[in-house]
Write a protein that holds these residues in place. Structure first.
Motif, short mmCIF file in Angstrom:
data_model
loop_
_atom_site.label_atom_id
_atom_site.label_comp_id
_atom_site.label_asym_id
_atom_site.label_seq_id
_atom_site.Cartn_x
_atom_site.Cartn_y
_atom_site.Cartn_z
N LEU A 150 0.95 -8.11 -1.87
CA LEU A 150 -0.05 -7.13 -2.84
C LEU A 150 -1.25 -6.64 -3.31
CD1 LEU A 150 2.96 -5.94 -4.56
CD2 LEU A 150 2.64 -4.53 -2.52
N LYS A 196 11.26 -6.31 -3.88
CA LYS A 196 11.30 -5.90 -4.26
C LYS A 196 10.79 -5.39 -6.54
CE LYS A 196 13.53 -1.32 -4.89
NZ LYS A 196 13.34 -0.73 -5.98
N LEU A 252 7.12 -4.66 -6.46
CA LEU A 252 6.79 -3.66 -5.88
C LEU A 252 7.02 -2.78 -6.66
CD1 LEU A 252 8.78 -3.29 -1.66
CD2 LEU A 252 5.72 -3.68 -2.45
N ARG A 310 4.22 -0.27 -6.36
CA ARG A 310 3.98 0.26 -5.12
C ARG A 310 5.03 0.45 -4.37
NH1 ARG A 310 -0.56 -3.23 -3.23
NH2 ARG A 310 -0.29 -1.91 -1.55
N ASP A 311 4.23 2.41 -4.43
CA ASP A 311 6.02 2.78 -3.28
C ASP A 311 5.00 3.35 -2.70
OD1 ASP A 311 3.92 4.86 -4.66
OD2 ASP A 311 6.33 5.36 -5.86
N PHE A 333 9.19 0.83 3.57
CA PHE A 333 9.93 -0.59 3.37
C PHE A 333 11.13 -1.07 4.39
CE2 PHE A 333 12.49 -3.81 -0.74
CZ PHE A 333 11.59 -4.48 0.35
#
Length: 351
Positions: A238, A259, A262, A267-268, A272
């Motif tokens: 990321l 997960k 994230l 971060r969405d 995924f």
């Protein structure tokens, strides 16, 4: 590895010529049915109702140490399947990651003169010689998940499709790119242990499938199939990629860490995609925080138990015309999305 179901959405990999074989008995085949003279022989083994009680058989099962959610599910599903049959006596060995210990376990099965052995080897090459010894002693060996290095080591082999997982994930990614009209998508991949052939196969399948829509992997890291490594490597990824459109994580156990990374980073923005089919992944698909996961069946050893029973009882698969159990079965790697998650959730495993 189950009941026949209709899938509103399924991706079948090019390699998955080995389609999902339903190993449950076919109730439309009456036990007293007889093969006709036009059926290619007088042997009627393949037209029996396979779940009807038969001669009691003793099956030896040796599986892995349950140090990973998927591996734990392999063991528990095998035990649960054996309990369904009054004509199976199951001898189980302690789960281990030590090839020497597993060799000793198989030697014990041979000395006990079991009727069949179901074996998920810690190392396929290391267990090949002892599997051949069992076969030479007249004990059929059913090889699960990790292949032996000789065709003489197993009567039947049942496998998941690692390359097919990659193909399914890549094909789904291409579909998302097309449906969302994403231009110049950024595609990322979090692999498992890079030294393992299964990881290499999954990555190759993903890469090959992406070629179909003219895409490549832009950012790739490798974790170690653990929650901690998943979080660490996802955090590194990321930081290196400020924007990601598609993220495929090979393994839903390490996906717990992915997960978490994230969520911690907020971060969405990405689609995924997971891998294997954990219960966590099914829940995330339901709540919309994961788009999909690709199944790597945790029921392979359970299917191995069913095959061992049929072979030891001199039966075939009742859904096939062929009178004997196939030598090799490769299970499909379907994609689970919000459209079909309820159909697969009963087969999920706890991470």
């Amino acid at each position: 590895m189950s009941r026949p179901i209709k899938h509103p959405f399924r991706l079948v990999s090019g390699v998955a010529v080995a389609a999902l074989l339903v190993l449950t008995g076919c109730t439309s085949n009456s036990p007293d049915s007889e093969a006709s003279g036009d059926g290619g022989g007088g042997d009627t083994k393949a037209v029996s109702a396979n779940d009807d009680p038969g001669d009691t058989v003793t099956i030896g099962f040796s599986g892995p140490a349950a140090d990973h959610g998927w591996l734990a599910a392999i063991n528990s599903s095998a035990l649960a399947e054996a309990e369904k049959y009054d004509d199976i006596e199951l001898k189980t060995a302690e789960g281990t990651n030590d090839p020497s210990q597993q060799i000793s376990q198989v030697e014990t099965f041979i000395n006990d003169k079991v009727d069949a052995i179901v074996l998920l080897p810690t190392d396929g090459a290391a267990l090949t010689d002892i599997a051949i010894e069992a076969m030479d002693a007249g004990i059929p060996v059913i090889n699960v998940d990790r292949e032996f290095s000789s065709p003489f080591a197993a009567r039947a082999t049942i496998l998941g499709d690692n390359y097919g997982m990659g193909v399914s994930a890549g094909t789904y990614a291409c579909q998302v790119i097309d449906e969302k009209g994403i231009e110049d998508p950024v595609i990322a991949e979090i692999a498992g242990i890079d030294a393992l052939p299964l990881t290499q196969d999954r990555s190759k399948g993903f890469k090959d499938a992406l070629k179909a829509c003219g895409q490549t992997v832009d950012n790739r890291v490798a974790a170690e199939f653990t929650v901690e490594s998943g979080e660490e490597q996802a955090s590194n990824l990321l930081q290196a990629a400020p924007k990601i459109d598609i993220l495929w994580n090979h393994d839903d156990d390490q996906g717990v860490g992915v997960k978490a990374a994230l969520d911690n980073a907020g971060r969405d923005e990405m689609t995924f995609i997971g891998g294997a089919g954990s219960c966590n992944a099914m829940d995330w698909i339901r709540d919309g925080s994961m788009a999909a996961t690709v199944i790597y069946p945790p029921t392979q050893a359970a299917d191995g138990i069913k095959l061992a029973r049929l072979i030891a009882q001199d039966k075939g698969l009742s859904d096939l015309v062929q009178v004997e159990v196939p030598k090799r079965i490769v299970l499909n790697a379907p994609v689970v999305t919000a459209d079909n998650v309820d159909e697969y959730s009963d087969l999920c495993f706890e991470s």
